[in-house]
Structure formats: structure tokens, C-alpha cells
Scaffold this active site. Structure first.
Site, PDB file in Angstrom:
ATOM      1  N   HIS A  93       0.640  -0.971   0.083  1.00 20.09           N
ATOM      2  CA  HIS A  93       0.374  -0.488  -0.205  1.00 20.09           C
ATOM      3  C   HIS A  93       0.807   0.833  -0.043  1.00 20.09           C
ATOM      4  CE1 HIS A  93      -3.302  -2.897   1.482  1.00 20.09           C
ATOM      5  NE2 HIS A  93      -3.372  -2.723   0.301  1.00 20.09           N
ATOM      6  N   ALA A  94       0.887   2.189  -1.188  1.00 21.56           N
ATOM      7  CA  ALA A  94       1.688   3.153  -0.943  1.00 21.56           C
ATOM      8  C   ALA A  94       1.901   3.884   0.298  1.00 21.56           C
ATOM      9  CB  ALA A  94       1.145   4.120  -2.638  1.00 21.56           C
ATOM     10  N   ARG A 114      -3.541   4.576  -1.842  1.00 21.28           N
ATOM     11  CA  ARG A 114      -3.157   3.221  -1.373  1.00 21.28           C
ATOM     12  C   ARG A 114      -2.797   2.542  -2.445  1.00 21.28           C
ATOM     13  NH1 ARG A 114      -5.431  -0.939   3.112  1.00 21.28           N
ATOM     14  NH2 ARG A 114      -6.688  -2.076   1.911  1.00 21.28           N
ATOM     15  N   SER A 129       1.028  -1.185   7.139  1.00 21.22           N
ATOM     16  CA  SER A 129       0.809  -0.087   8.623  1.00 21.22           C
ATOM     17  C   SER A 129      -0.187   0.578   8.380  1.00 21.22           C
ATOM     18  CB  SER A 129       1.701   0.845   8.320  1.00 21.22           C
ATOM     19  OG  SER A 129       1.814   2.071   7.752  1.00 21.22           O
ATOM     20  N   GLU A 168       1.373  -5.771  10.612  1.00 18.00           N
ATOM     21  CA  GLU A 168       0.995  -3.857  10.609  1.00 18.00           C
ATOM     22  C   GLU A 168       1.213  -3.208  12.083  1.00 18.00           C
ATOM     23  OE1 GLU A 168      -1.798  -2.629   8.403  1.00 18.00           O
ATOM     24  OE2 GLU A 168      -2.210  -4.554   7.913  1.00 18.00           O
TER      25      GLU A 168
HETATM   26  O1  0X9 Z   1      -6.786  -3.801   4.408  1.00 23.51           O
HETATM   27  C1  0X9 Z   1      -5.561  -5.189   4.486  1.00 23.51           C
HETATM   28  O2  0X9 Z   1      -5.117  -4.821   3.190  1.00 23.51           O
HETATM   29  C2  0X9 Z   1      -4.493  -4.630   5.383  1.00 23.51           C
HETATM   30  N1  0X9 Z   1      -4.638  -3.365   6.435  1.00 23.51           N
HETATM   31  S1  0X9 Z   1      -4.069  -2.182   5.615  1.00 23.51           S
HETATM   32  O3  0X9 Z   1      -4.877  -1.324   6.735  1.00 23.51           O
HETATM   33  N2  0X9 Z   1      -2.788  -2.416   5.612  1.00 23.51           N
HETATM   34  O4  0X9 Z   1      -4.951  -2.080   4.426  1.00 23.51           O
HETATM   35  C3  0X9 Z   1      -4.976  -6.551   6.158  1.00 23.51           C
HETATM   36  C4  0X9 Z   1      -4.353  -7.374   5.590  1.00 23.51           C
HETATM   37  C5  0X9 Z   1      -5.628  -8.501   6.098  1.00 23.51           C
HETATM   38  N3  0X9 Z   1      -4.967  -9.786   5.902  1.00 23.51           N
HETATM   39  C6  0X9 Z   1      -6.254 -10.038   5.020  1.00 23.51           C
HETATM   40  N4  0X9 Z   1      -7.313  -9.783   5.340  1.00 23.51           N
HETATM   41  N5  0X9 Z   1      -6.123 -11.086   4.276  1.00 23.51           N
HETATM   42 ZN    ZN Z   2      -1.640  -2.097   3.649  1.00 24.52          ZN
END
Ligand code: 0X9
Ligand code: ZN
Length: 434
Positions: free
Chosen positions: A185-186, A242, A315, A388
């Protein structure tokens, strides 16, 4: 004048001149949903991604949620909160100004600690994708017996995506592998910073970490989504970007990018992802529509049989998350996943007192299908983990450059402990030649 003195003076100047732009008028709110109904209401808001950007929102109530709100929606938002008996606090009342200040400070940091393309990287600032590639290329030059680089493909905009494979140089093939990536994520800038520190420890601090490389190799991809990463670093208007950067048409309008962590073709777009190309969690028009996710998929598949741990660094929010993210059911081997995650938790807690939440993605955070951790686990990695890292700064995604050092060191303590546990649990089989 001392270096600190220069920074303090320049900081004062930056604060004085910074003008808001891009995120002008945006505010970040913190809300504590106390009932499931309140939580579900916030979840509904989170689907309106043109107005709301939720940085933290869990599946269950009684955890603080954080959301950045578009000024055009603020009145509706406040009314809706009142209707649902939700109180709030404002954690940032002018996101535009904070972004502007952050950019000015980064500029200053770049001039104070330039990177010539050779030698060690400091932990004093965030680096561009070009600098990161230069650094790992230089490592290959300096440590040819232990480091090998591979250009594994190009991003949509044509940036070279490179992996660095680190061994102890004993020439033994077929060792088990720990695969780590960052920069999915950017806007999550601390992720590539932490991954770079891991690379530095394994390569430049080899003697201290030789044990980790005795029977194992590490493959590391520091920036999965370089187009998005560069976009956030070069435009104050894009600090919260993102996704990737491939354009998609939607109702006569062009929107850019897919969420790379919703684009893996495993239970793709089933839950917690959007079919709207303008949404932040756009799953893409189909699984693996993005060159960047194809690259990670192919790397994961290339490690079949040898891949012990897949670790993807994001994060923010202090989580150690394991599969599944597409269902609330736990995998059969969840106790192994939990054990590895807890070794990371304990190491970090002992190092700095920072606490993480440990559990399956769906159960402790939210349901979100099509992510890389689930894909890697399903592809046969014994352990798959999303880490995270903590938030920081005025935006959450901007731990100040002055705290990068502490954060990447505590993260390394956690990653190191998890790697040790994985190496102990899944030893590389030694083939004896008589
Ligand atoms: O939502 C996401 O992609 C991740 N959190 S973020 O805040 N960095 O965007 C969590 C991903 C957790 N893993 C899965 N849902 N499989
Ligand atoms: Zn992320």
C-alpha cells in the site's frame, strides 16, 4: 550549528510557511463505537470511499476507529454521528497543512542525508523507489557471494521491481525460504523502511545474524507497488494514495489503480473488497489484473515446497495477522500460526513495550478477501503473516523521520524472533551425499 539545531530552525521555518493544498479542510476523527450497531454504521460509511477514508476500523465494537473526512461531507457526517449517539474527537483539524509540513520536512531531510547510491542507508528518512533499488544493487556489488538480485518484472508505469535474495554464501541450494515484502500500500511508508532495515541486518550485519542464514535463505521484495509509492512521495495531493496506478473507466470517469491486497485470485472479491474502480479497496476487474500482484504471485508459486514463511509488512495498527482474511474460520494449523506470531509479539514487547494484537485477520481486524497472505498460505507456505506496524505522526501513515530508527529496530526484533521460530519449526532437510 549542530545538526539538531539546523533541523529545529528549519522546522520552525517550515511550520511558518506551510500552506494547505490537496487535503485542505480534511479532518481526521477518532470515534469509539460501543455497540455492534454503531460499528456496523461506521462500516457502512466506510463503503463511501469518496468521502471517508477509514484508517482504523475493526469488526467488533469497543476499539477506536479513525477516519479522514472530506470537508464536503463533514456536516452530514457530524449529523449522522449524532443520530447514532456517537461522540468523537478530532485528531487532525487540517490534514492539508500537515501533509504540506511533512513534505517540506522530508525535503530538508533529503538534503541533510543524501544517498550517493553507495554504502549504508541511514534510518533518518524515507527513501524513493529509485534509491531503494540503488541500495540493493550496491549490496550485490559489495557482497556478491551472499546477495543476488533479480528483476522480477515491471510495474504498470514501467518501474523495475527487484528481489534481493540473501544467503550465507555457502553455495548450498534448496534451502527453505522466508519471503518478505513491503510497500503493498503506497501510503504506508514505514513498511519499505522496515524491510530495508531487515535487509541491512541480514547483509551488512551478517556476523550477528549468521545463525538465521545457516539453513535458510531470505527473499525480499522491498516495494511491491512502486508506482503508488512514488506517487505518494511526489505529490502532496496524493499522500493517502493506497492502490496501484493502472487506469480504469467507471461511468465515463477514469479512476486509477486496484488495491493490490484485494487483487489476489483466491476467494477474489468475495468479501471486504469493492467492484467500484474509484474505491480504495477496488479488487480490480478480475484477479491478478495488476502486474505488481502477478509478480508476487509468481514469486510465491516459485517457492513451492521451500516457502516456510510469507511475511508482508503493512501499516498501521499494531497487528500480527494470520489467515484467514476471507472467512472467520480458522485454518487447521492455526496454533502454529499463533505460536509464530506470539514469538514476534513477545520479542517486540520485551524490546520496547510496544503491544501488538495477534489473531486471524477476519477475527481481530475485518474480513477482506483477495489478499496476499491468504494466497501464500493456500499456496503451501506453512506460515503466512501480515504485520501492521504502528502508526505515528499527524497523519498516522507518517511516523516522523526521527522515529523511523526506533520503529524499524523494534520491528526487526519481532521479525527476527518469528524467523527463529520458523527455522526451528520447519528445518530444511539436509541431503547427505555419501
Ligand atoms: O486491509 C488490508 O489490506 C490490510 N490492512 S491495511 O490497513 N494495511 O490495508 C490487512 C490485510 C489482512 N489480511 C487479509 N485480510 N487477508
Ligand atoms: Zn496495507
Amino acid at each position: 550549528m549542530s545538526r539538531v539545531g539546523v533541523i529545529v530552525l528549519a522546522l520552525a521555518a517550515v511550520l511558518a510557511v506551510a500552506s494547505a493544498e490537496g487535503y485542505d479542510g480534511y479532518k481526521i476523527f477518532e470515534i469509539l463505537p460501543k455497540t455492534q450497531e454503531q460499528n456496523d454504521f461506521l462500516y457502512e460509511l466506510s463503503k463511501m470511499s469518496e468521502f471517508y477514508d477509514f484508517f482504523a476500523l475493526r469488526r467488533q465494537p469497543n476499539h477506536l476507529a479513525r477516519v479522514m473526512v472530506n470537508p464536503n461531507e463533514e456536516e452530514n457526517f457530524l449529523n449522522a454521528l449524532a443520530e447514532h449517539n456517537l461522540s468523537y474527537s478530532i485528531v487532525n483539524d487540517n490534514v492539508g497543512r500537515s501533509v504540506e509540513q511533512e513534505f517540506q520536512l522530508n525535503k530538508l531531510r533529503r538534503s541533510l542525508s543524501p544517498f550517493t547510491g553507495k554504502g549504508r542507508l541511514s534510518t533518518e528518512r524515507y527513501y524513493s523507489h529509485g534509491e531503494i533499488n540503488n541500495y540493493i544493487e550496491d549490496l550485490e556489488q559489495r557482497f556478491p557471494s551472499r546477495v543476488s538480485l533479480k528483476t522480477v518484472g515491471k510495474s504498470f508505469e514501467g518501474r523495475n521491481i527487484k528481489t534481493i535474495t540473501i544467503s550465507n554464501g555457502d553455495g548450498r541450494a534448496g534451502k527453505n525460504v522466508i519471503f518478505i515484502d513491503g510497500g503493498f500500500h503506497a501510503r504506508e511508508w514505514i513498511s519499505p523502511a522496515a524491510v530495508l532495515y531487515v535487509i541491512g541486518q541480514l547483509v551488512e550485519n551478517f556476523e550477528e545474524n549468521a545463525e538465521l542464514l545457516l539453513d535458510y535463505d531470505f527473499m525480499i521484495l522491498p516495494v511491491v507497488n512502486p508506482d503508488g509509492y512514488e506517487y505518494t512521495q511526489t505529490s502532496t495531493k496524493a499522500r493517502f494514495w493506497r492502490k496501484t496506478r493502472q487506469p480504469y473507466e467507471s461511468a465515463g470517469k477514469t479512476c486509477y489503480g486496484a488495491d493490490p491486497n484485494r487483487n489476489f485470485d483466491f476467494h477474489w472479491n468475495e468479501e471486504g473488497a469493492s467492484s467500484n474502480p474509484c474505491a480504495d479497496t477496488f479488487a480490480g476487474p478480475y484477479g491478478f489484473s495488476e502486474p505488481e500482484t502477478i509478480i508476487v504471485r509468481d514469486l510465491i508459486n516459485s517457492l513451492k515446497g521451500r516457502g516456510s514463511m510469507y511475511l508482508t509488512v503493512h501499516s498501521y495498527g499494531n497487528y500480527l495477522l494470520y489467515p484467514w482474511g476471507w472467512t472467520a474460520d480458522l485454518p487447521d494449523t492455526w496454533e502454529d500460526l499463533h505460536e509464530v506470531a506470539m514469538s514476534g509479539y513477545n520479542a517486540i514487547f520485551n524490546a520496547t513495550g510496544t503491544e501488538y494484537t495477534v489473531g486471524s485477520s477476519t477475527n481481530v481486524l475485518y474480513i477482506a478477501a483477495g489478499a496476499s497472505d491468504d494466497y501464500a498460505f493456500n499456496a503451501g507456505f506453512k506460515i503466512a503473516m501480515t504485520m501492521e506496524l504502528p502508526g505515528g505522526g499527524k497523519l498516522g501513515f507518517d511516523p516522523p523521520a526521527s522515529s523511523i530508527d526506533t520503529m524499524v529496530k523494534e520491528t526487526w526484533a519481532g521479525i527476527r524472533a518469528m524467523a527463529e521460530k520458523v527455522i526451528e519449526k520447519y528445518p530444511t532437510e539436509r541431503v547427505e551425499f555419501l
